[in-house]
Design an enzyme around this catalytic site. Structure first.
Site, PDB file in Angstrom:
ATOM      1  N   LYS A 793       0.765  -1.173  -0.106  1.00  0.00           N
ATOM      2  CA  LYS A 793       0.054  -0.030   0.082  1.00  0.00           C
ATOM      3  C   LYS A 793       0.872   1.364   0.094  1.00  0.00           C
ATOM      4  O   LYS A 793       2.025   1.165   0.163  1.00  0.00           O
ATOM      5  CB  LYS A 793      -0.888   0.060   1.080  1.00  0.00           C
ATOM      6  CG  LYS A 793      -2.012  -1.026   1.149  1.00  0.00           C
ATOM      7  CD  LYS A 793      -3.278  -0.934   1.926  1.00  0.00           C
ATOM      8  CE  LYS A 793      -4.351  -1.788   1.892  1.00  0.00           C
ATOM      9  NZ  LYS A 793      -5.297  -1.805   2.766  1.00  0.00           N
ATOM     10  N   ARG A 826      -3.047  -9.711   5.843  1.00  0.00           N
ATOM     11  CA  ARG A 826      -3.645  -9.700   4.385  1.00  0.00           C
ATOM     12  C   ARG A 826      -2.512  -9.411   3.249  1.00  0.00           C
ATOM     13  O   ARG A 826      -2.062  -8.230   3.508  1.00  0.00           O
ATOM     14  CB  ARG A 826      -4.971  -9.246   4.145  1.00  0.00           C
ATOM     15  CG  ARG A 826      -5.507  -9.487   2.754  1.00  0.00           C
ATOM     16  CD  ARG A 826      -6.867  -8.520   2.838  1.00  0.00           C
ATOM     17  NE  ARG A 826      -7.530  -8.582   1.563  1.00  0.00           N
ATOM     18  CZ  ARG A 826      -7.314  -7.773   0.531  1.00  0.00           C
ATOM     19  NH1 ARG A 826      -6.476  -6.870   0.495  1.00  0.00           N
ATOM     20  NH2 ARG A 826      -8.053  -8.200  -0.550  1.00  0.00           N
TER      21      ARG A 826
END
Length: 863
Positions: A793, A826
């Site tokens: 991210k 995740r």
């Protein structure tokens, strides 16, 4: 200026009496540069329902893609609740900045004999905040009346009067006509005016709006309350409403359905139970429609449907439990009590157990007589000077026919007593005052977070984010060196807990208004930070638990649970991959536009091969996604998303580890229909990036009794233009997730099936994302496993890693997350992150046996 100084200054303004007119607030706005000229406003007045209508209107406009401000009153537990931007409360820092700017001017006005009231200044604060945050539109709930209310300092783009009844007659007038006239004078030339008024009130509203040149839109709903309704049928035939709402009844413990006819037709779900809510829904839909038209914005039916369904309104007939049915409602007058009784009649229960509090200036006899019949009652007194003596309230209830009445004191204790008395099929109703509702709700939703403190800097940060002013930080920093817990309590309780903590050898500091002499003014919950060794905390818990009253027993239990002192129940916890270790969730996107692996697994053979590689690498859960939530991604229609994920879930069942259940399958979706189809195809877990915001999703999960991941997010897909503000991103995310978990509880979702996700990358800056990563263990305070989704991210861009160079940073983040309490990570790269998780587990003792001795390993040293 620190928040405690700003809030104390504002609450001190309550000593100034209200004077009719908007001149004073207009002068303050002029001093601020006339921020009201920078924002289109929607103004809502009415005797009842204006708060619900404001919340519904705001929610619909947000779902239409607008940035929306909302100003309501009163607040339940914090001043900041009154001013919201896109659903989030105004920050304490912004409140302090505002007061720091206006305080000298307000002092000069008071010295000149023209002081402003609390409501006037807070209204100006809200208007200024909406301009500062550059919202597209702001919805204002009128405080009292209309014409002379502080909110009338704005020039609204649209207005509404929900209804008119006899209220505040000493100020507004003695007749329906007089009250309707002052309320409807919020009308402005050419600004749409919406109303659900009937009879005499409607005639006056039409007259006043006509004089102002405001076009009137009339709506209707079940159960009107205005004037003479005897000619309603004939009038509707000659003058049909633009929107007519019919109450279709309750569809769950918390939700009902209304049908609309007229300009917009269909059946819509609302999170507000009661026949009277049909008219509020009609007002909101009409007002949102007229506002959108005035702003040149489309209002699709999807926005209306989702906006109505997601507009929760805490403390207003709020169901907080179902066994026993437990309801909190602020009804404080006979009319509201009768409406409450009619709404409660929609539920099936055996005995009713009342918890009753009220202010001393209310009509206790008539209100008690209007409440539904009760088997038992407990009276209580919230911590406010105007609260009535519980003995007086007990006498009123006995006169109303309640045989078994106990005069109590503390609201939390009274609520606990009533719940203890009730059988699972009974009902507990806390009623009579929003102040009591606030205290009862705060006790039920209290969350104790444990802070990790690794030195002086961590101690300083822990105290600072808990609202402790600089002087208090300097005093208590050295004492905050063991187990550190933070929670919010009523002012007197916070002070008692802090005193007891120090008495047992620990330390404690109060934040917010607790740092001021006026502890917990205006219903403010006070943050308290408690520190001590486990032994000191155990002694503190024992001392608080031994207290006879004052709500401290519940506090003791919450503190004990936070540090693992509570007794474990007999029921066995479900056995999931994340039950006793950090599980690895592998991402399998079947989308063409996901930010990291879009298109890689679109072909079914590629998807199966991808899952096989994940299984070989040690994956525990495979997360299948058919819609990208990256910034700016286009929403995918339901059928298209189903066509992507269902065949994939069916295909990967051919992988033996998936077929056997050794590896679970999750579906990453925010759409109930997709979730239902995925479960039918073999999915085990729902990963909802909107955090169970949709009541239909809650129903799907409850019916399936499956694990669900509840994410903290502001928008999905991520809105790249959103710029939310936080005082403490971790504390606020915990609080907001707690509210979603309460909705999950009342929907029938077992808490042991819920996983929480802090939502890294969803409405947070990189610095805030790293704060969430560093403190992810604090989310365990919610009593659920914690998932961290950080893979590749944008937060890693802040440490110099471009989009194509984030694998190693992700692995480092995984190791930190696993070390600091994450139960699931995740990730896209399973093998590398599996290794990071295993190393973190070994560092934290996974290779030791029950006696602490090292097990024999099977590895070999490198030469």
């Amino acid at each position: 200026m620190h928040y405690h100084e700003a809030a104390a200054f504002l609450f001190d303004l309550r000593r100034f009496s209200v004077k009719p007119g908007t001149e004073r607030v207009e002068a303050l706005l002029a001093h601020l540069g006339d921020p009201q000229d920078e924002v289109p406003f929607v103004q809502i007045a009415g005797s009842n329902g204006k708060g619900s209508a404001a919340r519904l209107t705001e929610s619909i406009l947000r779902e239409a893609g607008l940035s929306v401000g909302l100003y309501t009153s009163p607040h339940l537990s914090a001043l900041s609740e009154r001013v919201r931007v896109d659903g989030r409360e105004m920050t304490e820092a912004a409140i302090a900045d505002f007061v720091d700017e206006v305080r000298p001017w307000l002092i000069d006005r008071a010295a000149a004999g023209e002081p402003l009231t609390f409501f006037e200044v807070v209204t100006a604060m809200g208007i200024r905040e909406f301009a500062r945050r550059e919202v597209d539109v702001a919805v204002l709930e009128v405080g009292l009346g209309g014409e002379y209310d502080a909110t009338s300092a704005v020039d609204p783009a649209a207005t509404a009067v929900t209804n008119v009844s006899l209220e505040h007659t000493a100020v507004l007038g003695d007749t329906i006509a007089e009250i309707a006239r002052t309320k409807s004078r919020i009308a402005r030339p050419d600004a749409p005016f919406v109303t659900a008024c009937e009879g005499e009130a409607l005639a006056v509203v039409r007259e006043v709006a006509g004089e102002a040149g405001a076009p009137v839109t009339r709506v209707t709903g079940d159960g009107g309350s205005d004037g003479d309704e005897s000619d309603g049928g004939e009038r509707d035939a000659a003058d049909p409403p633009a929107f007519a709402a019919t109450y279709e009844g309750r569809v769950s413990a918390t939700d009902a359905e209304v049908s609309l006819a007229g300009e917009r037709e269909g059946t819509y779900r609302i999170p507000l139970v009661g026949r009277h809510q049909a008219a509020n829904a009609a007002v909101a839909v009409a007002l949102a429609d007229r506002t959108a038209a005035a702003l040149g914005t489309d209002l699709p039916d999807r926005a209306v449907r989702d906006g109505l369904a997601r507009a929760t309104w805490p403390g207003r007939f709020e169901v907080v439990d179902t066994a026993p049915l437990t309801v909190l409602d602020g009804a404080h007058n006979p009319a509201a009590a009768r409406t409450l009784a009619a709404t409660l009649d929609e539920y099936d229960y055996d005995d009713l157990h009342l918890v009753y509090a009220a202010m001393h200036d209310k009509d206790h006899a008539e209100t008690a007589a209007a409440l539904p019949d009760a088997a038992t009652a407990v009276t209580c007194r919230p911590a406010i000077d105007r609260a009535e003596d519980p003995d007086v309230l007990a006498a009123a209830l006995r006169s109303a026919g309640v045989d078994s009445v106990t005069a109590g004191d503390d609201v939390a204790d009274a609520l606990a007593t009533a719940v203890d008395r009730a059988d699972p099929d009974d009902c507990v109703l806390l009623v009579g005052s929003l102040f009591a509702v606030a205290e009862g709700r705060a006790a039920r939703t209290r969350t104790v977070r444990e802070r990790a403190v690794r030195g002086a800097d961590d101690a300083t940060h822990a105290l600072d984010t808990a609202g402790v002013p600089p002087a208090g930080v300097a005093t208590h920093r050295d004492g905050v060196d063991h187990r550190v817990l933070t929670l919010r309590l009523r002012g007197d309780r916070a002070e008692r807990v802090a005193s007891e903590a120090r008495a047992v050898g620990g330390d404690a500091a109060l934040g917010g208004l607790g740092a001021d002499e006026d502890r917990g003014a205006g219903g403010e919950q006070v943050p308290v930070t408690v520190a001590g060794t486990v032994g000191e905390l155990r002694t503190l818990v024992d001392r608080l638990g031994a207290a006879d009253a004052g709500g401290l027993g519940g506090v003791a239990a919450d503190l004990a649970a936070a540090v693992g002192m509570e007794e474990q129940g007999d029921a066995a916890a479900p056995d999931f991959p994340w039950t006793d270790r950090t599980a690895v969730m592998g991402v399998l996107n079947v989308t063409p536009d996901s930010f990291h692996d879009g298109g890689r697994h679109a072909d079914l053979d590629d998807a199966v091969a991808g899952v096989e590689r994940m299984v070989d690498a040690g994956v525990d859960i495979v997360d299948v996604g058919g819609e990208s939530t990256r910034p700016g991604a286009e929403p995918v229609p339901v059928e298209a998303e189903i066509e992507r994920v269902v065949p994939t879930i069916e295909a990967i069942q051919s992988v033996s580890a998936v077929e056997s259940g050794e590896v679970l399958v999750s579906v990453d979706t925010r759409k109930p229909a997709v979730a239902e189809a995925a479960l039918d195809a073999g999915a085990d877990v729902i990963n909802d990036v909107t955090g169970l915001e949709d009541p239909e999703m809650r129903s799907v999960v409850a019916e399936a009794d499956c694990p669900v991941i509840v994410m903290h997010s502001l928008d999905a897909p991520v809105d790249p233009d959103a710029d939310p503000e936080y005082d403490d991103v971790v504390g606020e995310a915990v609080d907001e997730l707690r509210e979603r978990l309460a909705l999950a509880d009342t929907a029938g979702i077992d808490r042991d099936r819920v996983i929480v996700d802090p939502g890294l990358g969803f409405g947070k800056s990189p610095a805030e994302d790293f704060e969430l990563l560093a403190r992810c263990g604090e989310f365990a305070a919610l009593g659920c496993p914690v998932l961290v989704g950080h893979s590749h991210k944008s937060l890693y861009g802040a440490v110099g890693r471009d989009a194509d160079d984030r694998e190693h940073a992700t692995v480092a983040g995984t190791a930190l997350a696993a070390d600091r309490g994450a139960d699931i990570v995740r990730v896209h790269d399973v093998a590398e992150n599996r290794a990071a998780v295993d190393v973190a587990a070994a560092v934290n003792g996974a290779l030791r046996d029950d006696d602490g001795a090292l097990r024999d390993g099977d590895g070999e040293d490198a030469e």
